[in-house]
Design an enzyme around this catalytic site. Structure first.
Site, PDB file in Angstrom:
ATOM      1  CD  GLU A  79       0.469  -9.402  16.724  1.00  0.00           C
ATOM      2  OE1 GLU A  79      -0.005  -9.495  15.505  1.00  0.00           O
ATOM      3  OE2 GLU A  79      -0.135  -9.702  17.502  1.00  0.00           O
TER       4      GLU A  79
ATOM      5  NE  ARG B 273      -2.493  -1.803   3.387  1.00  0.00           N
ATOM      6  CZ  ARG B 273      -2.378  -3.053   3.666  1.00  0.00           C
ATOM      7  NH1 ARG B 273      -2.790  -4.001   3.011  1.00  0.00           N
ATOM      8  NH2 ARG B 273      -1.810  -3.423   4.853  1.00  0.00           N
TER       9      ARG B 273
HETATM   10  P1  AMP Z   1       4.110  -2.581  12.096  1.00  0.00           P
HETATM   11  O1  AMP Z   1       5.642  -3.018  11.573  1.00  0.00           O
HETATM   12  O2  AMP Z   1       3.811  -3.280  13.190  1.00  0.00           O
HETATM   13  O3  AMP Z   1       4.258  -1.179  12.297  1.00  0.00           O
HETATM   14  O4  AMP Z   1       3.176  -2.929  10.790  1.00  0.00           O
HETATM   15  C1  AMP Z   1       2.881  -2.060   9.813  1.00  0.00           C
HETATM   16  C2  AMP Z   1       2.690  -2.902   8.574  1.00  0.00           C
HETATM   17  O5  AMP Z   1       1.640  -3.844   8.828  1.00  0.00           O
HETATM   18  C3  AMP Z   1       2.038  -1.871   7.419  1.00  0.00           C
HETATM   19  O6  AMP Z   1       2.621  -2.120   5.986  1.00  0.00           O
HETATM   20  C4  AMP Z   1       0.887  -2.065   7.481  1.00  0.00           C
HETATM   21  O7  AMP Z   1       0.031  -1.868   6.321  1.00  0.00           O
HETATM   22  C5  AMP Z   1       0.322  -3.447   8.107  1.00  0.00           C
HETATM   23  N1  AMP Z   1      -0.595  -3.478   9.137  1.00  0.00           N
HETATM   24  C6  AMP Z   1      -0.359  -3.605  10.747  1.00  0.00           C
HETATM   25  N2  AMP Z   1      -1.674  -3.576  11.486  1.00  0.00           N
HETATM   26  C7  AMP Z   1      -2.524  -3.126  10.482  1.00  0.00           C
HETATM   27  C8  AMP Z   1      -3.955  -3.242  10.721  1.00  0.00           C
HETATM   28  N3  AMP Z   1      -4.509  -3.010  11.863  1.00  0.00           N
HETATM   29  N4  AMP Z   1      -4.552  -2.909   9.706  1.00  0.00           N
HETATM   30  C9  AMP Z   1      -4.055  -2.784   8.218  1.00  0.00           C
HETATM   31  N5  AMP Z   1      -2.790  -2.936   8.254  1.00  0.00           N
HETATM   32  C10 AMP Z   1      -1.828  -3.073   9.020  1.00  0.00           C
END
Ligand code: AMP
Length: 180
Positions: free
Chosen positions: A100, A63
Site C-alpha cells: 500500500e 498464512r
Molecule cells: P495485497 O498484496 O494487497 O493483495 O495483500 C495481500 C497480502 O496482505 C496477503 O498476504 C494478506 O494476508 C495480507 N492482507 C492484506 N489485507 C488484509 C486484510 N484486510 N486482512 C488480512 N490480511 C490482509
C-alpha cells in the site's frame, strides 16, 4: 452466497481498525482452529486441481504456508515457500512487490521449481494483488507454469483479481468481503 462461502465467512474473524484505522483485518486463525471449516476450505481449494499432476504448491509467507502445505499434501505435490527477504538459507532469486505504501522484496530458493513445473500459488487473502503479482513473476522467472492462483478470501474492491488475470493467471477465491 454458497453454503461453503457462508460457512467460511462465519468462521473468519473480523478485527476492525487492525493494523491501523480503517482496515478490517480478516483473521483466519479462527477458521484454522475450526476443524470442519479448515477441512472444507482445503478441500474446496484443491478440488479443481485433483488429477492435474501439479508439481508444486507455492505458498506466500506466512498464512499461505499453512493452507498451501495442506493443499500440497492433498495433491501429493511438493511445497515451495515464498518468503520475505533474508529468511531462506540457500541461494535465492528475489522480486520487488508493491505494498500500500512503498515496496518490499520476496524470495524463493533458486532451485525450488524447475522449468515447466506446474505450480499453484496460494495465500489466505488477495487485496490489491501486489503480493501475488510479485510471486507469479518470481515463479515465472524460474520457468514455472503458474496454472492458477487461489485464495480463501477476496477483497474485490481492491482489484487484485484483475491484476493477476491481466498477467494471464486464473484466479480462484472462496469467499468475498466488501471493503478493505
Ligand atoms: P495485497 O498484496 O494487497 O493483495 O495483500 C495481500 C497480502 O496482505 C496477503 O498476504 C494478506 O494476508 C495480507 N492482507 C492484506 N489485507 C488484509 C486484510 N484486510 N486482512 C488480512 N490480511 C490482509
Amino acid at each position: 452466497m454458497s453454503d461453503i462461502a457462508t460457512t467460511l465467512a462465519t468462521a473468519i474473524r473480523a478485527i476492525h481498525d487492525y493494523p491501523k484505522p480503517g482496515i478490517i483485518f480478516r483473521d483466519i486463525t479462527t477458521l484454522l482452529g475450526n476443524a470442519g471449516a479448515f477441512r472444507q476450505a482445503v478441500d474446496e481449494l484443491v478440488r479443481p486441481y485433483n488429477g492435474l499432476a501439479i508439481d508444486q504448491v507455492a505458498g506466500i509467507e506466512a498464512r499461505g504456508f499453512i493452507l498451501g502445505g495442506a493443499m500440497a499434501h492433498q495433491l501429493s505435490s511438493g511445497f515451495v515457500p515464498i518468503r520475505k527477504k533474508g529468511k531462506l538459507p540457500h541461494q535465492t532469486v528475489r522480486m520487488a512487490y508493491s505494498l500500500e505504501y512503498g515496496t518490499d522484496e520476496m524470495e524463493m530458493h533458486v532451485d525450488a521449481v524447475r522449468p515447466g513445473d506446474k505450480v499453484i500459488l496460494c495465500d489466505d487473502l488477495i487485496a490489491t494483488g501486489g503480493t501475488a503479482e510479485g510471486a507469479v513473476k518470481l515463479l515465472r522467472q524460474l520457468g514455472a507454469d503458474v496454472v492458477s492462483a487461489c485464495f480463501v478470501i477476496d477483497l474485490p474492491e481492491l482489484g487484485g483479481r484483475q491484476k493477476l488475470e491481466a498477467l494471464g493467471v486464473e484466479v480462484r477465491t472462496l469467499v468475498s468481503f466488501e471493503g478493505h
